[in-house]
Scaffold this active site. Structure first.
Site, PDB file in Angstrom:
ATOM      1  N   HIS A  98       4.340   6.187  11.866  1.00 13.71           N
ATOM      2  CA  HIS A  98       3.935   6.044  10.460  1.00 13.71           C
ATOM      3  C   HIS A  98       2.994   7.215  10.140  1.00 13.71           C
ATOM      4  O   HIS A  98       1.785   7.051  10.001  1.00 13.71           O
ATOM      5  CB  HIS A  98       3.220   4.705  10.294  1.00 13.71           C
ATOM      6  CG  HIS A  98       2.988   4.278   8.875  1.00 13.71           C
ATOM      7  ND1 HIS A  98       3.106   5.127   7.787  1.00 13.71           N
ATOM      8  CD2 HIS A  98       2.617   3.070   8.364  1.00 13.71           C
ATOM      9  CE1 HIS A  98       2.823   4.461   6.679  1.00 13.71           C
ATOM     10  NE2 HIS A  98       2.526   3.210   7.000  1.00 13.71           N
ATOM     11  N   ARG A 152      11.082   4.073   4.048  1.00 13.82           N
ATOM     12  CA  ARG A 152      10.610   3.106   5.056  1.00 13.82           C
ATOM     13  C   ARG A 152      11.804   2.280   5.478  1.00 13.82           C
ATOM     14  O   ARG A 152      12.578   1.808   4.638  1.00 13.82           O
ATOM     15  CB  ARG A 152       9.520   2.199   4.483  1.00 13.82           C
ATOM     16  CG  ARG A 152       9.216   1.034   5.417  1.00 13.82           C
ATOM     17  CD  ARG A 152       8.024   0.235   5.025  1.00 13.82           C
ATOM     18  NE  ARG A 152       6.799   0.979   5.270  1.00 13.82           N
ATOM     19  CZ  ARG A 152       5.580   0.454   5.192  1.00 13.82           C
ATOM     20  NH1 ARG A 152       5.436  -0.816   4.870  1.00 13.82           N
ATOM     21  NH2 ARG A 152       4.507   1.182   5.420  1.00 13.82           N
ATOM     22  N   LYS A 182      26.444  -2.652  -0.310  1.00 18.07           N
ATOM     23  CA  LYS A 182      27.906  -2.455  -0.322  1.00 18.07           C
ATOM     24  C   LYS A 182      28.397  -1.832   0.967  1.00 18.07           C
ATOM     25  O   LYS A 182      29.576  -1.560   1.127  1.00 18.07           O
ATOM     26  CB  LYS A 182      28.289  -1.529  -1.480  1.00 18.07           C
ATOM     27  CG  LYS A 182      27.922  -2.007  -2.857  1.00 18.07           C
ATOM     28  CD  LYS A 182      28.456  -1.002  -3.882  1.00 18.07           C
ATOM     29  CE  LYS A 182      27.890  -1.247  -5.263  1.00 18.07           C
ATOM     30  NZ  LYS A 182      28.161  -0.119  -6.154  1.00 18.07           N
ATOM     31  N   ARG A 213       0.805  -1.227   0.000  1.00 18.31           N
ATOM     32  CA  ARG A 213       0.000   0.000   0.000  1.00 18.31           C
ATOM     33  C   ARG A 213       0.830   1.265   0.000  1.00 18.31           C
ATOM     34  O   ARG A 213       0.662   2.131  -0.842  1.00 18.31           O
ATOM     35  CB  ARG A 213      -0.856   0.056   1.267  1.00 18.31           C
ATOM     36  CG  ARG A 213      -2.295  -0.231   1.065  1.00 18.31           C
ATOM     37  CD  ARG A 213      -2.835  -0.805   2.334  1.00 18.31           C
ATOM     38  NE  ARG A 213      -1.980  -1.902   2.730  1.00 18.31           N
ATOM     39  CZ  ARG A 213      -2.102  -3.125   2.241  1.00 18.31           C
ATOM     40  NH1 ARG A 213      -3.026  -3.418   1.381  1.00 18.31           N
ATOM     41  NH2 ARG A 213      -1.287  -4.098   2.612  1.00 18.31           N
ATOM     42  N   THR A 214       1.705   1.400   0.982  1.00 26.82           N
ATOM     43  CA  THR A 214       2.356   2.696   1.152  1.00 26.82           C
ATOM     44  C   THR A 214       3.218   3.040  -0.049  1.00 26.82           C
ATOM     45  O   THR A 214       3.187   4.163  -0.542  1.00 26.82           O
ATOM     46  CB  THR A 214       3.182   2.703   2.462  1.00 26.82           C
ATOM     47  OG1 THR A 214       2.323   2.279   3.520  1.00 26.82           O
ATOM     48  CG2 THR A 214       3.696   4.074   2.779  1.00 26.82           C
TER      49      THR A 214
END
Ligand code: NCD
Length: 312
Positions: free
Chosen positions: A132, A104, A83, A54-55
């Site tokens: 959030h 995120r 890396k 969703r996000t």
């Protein structure tokens, strides 16, 4: 850009700023075509170090619907993180290409760290079990749509209150609106963190804790369900024991107010039976759409591309 603003937790925006953002989102809902070119020539970088459907799609769709473009990754193993690059350096680097960053990350505080190094606005799309804020904007727009107010509400939040970042952000944010009461419905093991309860106590906000969903339901204007956050558990057995602690079934809504709404940030696992989906009080799939519109408003505001944005 001078005076770069970020959204790392809901408290970063004043109540007035939140109000104007929701108004802008509402105008986008009513006439999205008017905004189709507003981000022409702008690039959003979406850096997803943790899974999302969703996000990520919501941000990508929001930017594309504003006429902008999107770069990024949804698997950190394909980025320079593999890396050994620090997130601070990644933020600095990516902000040379992009006008706005969405991140995120499984670790609490990463979005804040990145915001200190980026030369453009950074949006926190979820940092571990912490916050959030854009899910909260989604929730606020949904509540405004169905309830026409953000004040005078009794809200039951149910499920994993310990690790549920959407819940932490929502409760902190709504605590700034008058006469909002909370019912925290969770098993003992997954109670609301003390730091949130402490801040509610300081503000004199009324709440109580219970593990009995059925008893709580009749008083509620909003029932906000959430899944048990499997990925935050150290012990899989403990997760298995708690995952089905609450299951909202259609018959449990019999005692609910006729205009109560059932919300959920999704994904749903097992905590809402599918027979609830057809109940007019179930609004969680509409909530998803509001998420895209409010993110369009957020992008426009942080990039200062709409004259109604009041971000200072
Ligand atoms: C939430 C999240 O990622 O915290 N999902 C979302 O963004 N809609 C809720 C969850 O994963 O349970």
């Amino acid at each position: 850009m001078n005076n770069i603003r970020h959204l790392l937790e809901p408290q970063d925006f004043s109540v007035k700023e939140l109000g104007s953002l929701l108004e802008l989102a509402d105008s986008i809902v009513n006439a999205p075509e008017k905004y189709a070119e507003k981000c022409k020539g702008k690039i959003l970088a979406s850096l997803f170090y943790e899974p999302s459907t969703r996000t990520k799609f919501s941000f990508d769709a929001a930017m594309l619907r504003l006429g902008g473009q999107v770069i990024g990754f949804s698997d950190p193993n394909t980025s320079s993180t593999a890396k050994g690059e620090t997130v601070a350096d990644s933020a600095k680097t990516v902000s040379q290409y992009a006008d706005i960053i969405v991140v995120r990350h499984p670790k609490e505080g990463t979005a804040r760290l990145m915001s200190k190094h980026a030369d453009c606005p950074v949006i926190n799309a979820g940092d571990g079990g912490h916050q959030h804020p854009t899910q909260t904007l989604t929730d606020l727009l949904t509540i405004m749509h169905y309830k026409k107010r953000l004040t005078d509400l009794t809200i039951g939040v149910c499920g994993d209150l310990m690790f549920g970042r959407t819940i932490h952000s929502l409760v902190s944010c709504l605590s700034r609106f008058s006469n909002v009461k909370f019912v925290f419905i969770s098993p003992d093991e997954l109670k609301m963190p003390t730091y949130i309860k402490d801040s509610l106590n300081k503000l004199g906000i009324s709440y109580y804790e219970t593990d009995n969903l059925e008893h709580a339901i009749p008083d509620l204007d909003i029932l906000y369900m959430s899944r048990v956050q499997r990925e935050r558990f150290i012990n899989e057995e403990e997760y298995m024991r708690l995952k089905d602690f609450f299951i909202l079934t259609r018959d449990k809504l019999d005692t609910a107010k006729k205009d109560m709404i059932v919300m959920h940030p999704l994904p749903r696992v097992n905590e809402i039976a599918t027979d609830v989906d057809d109940d007019p009080r179930a609004v969680y799939f509409n909530q998803v759409k509001f998420g895209m519109y409010v993110r369009m408003a957020l992008i426009l505001s942080l990039l200062r591309l709409d004259e109604r944005s009041v971000l200072s």
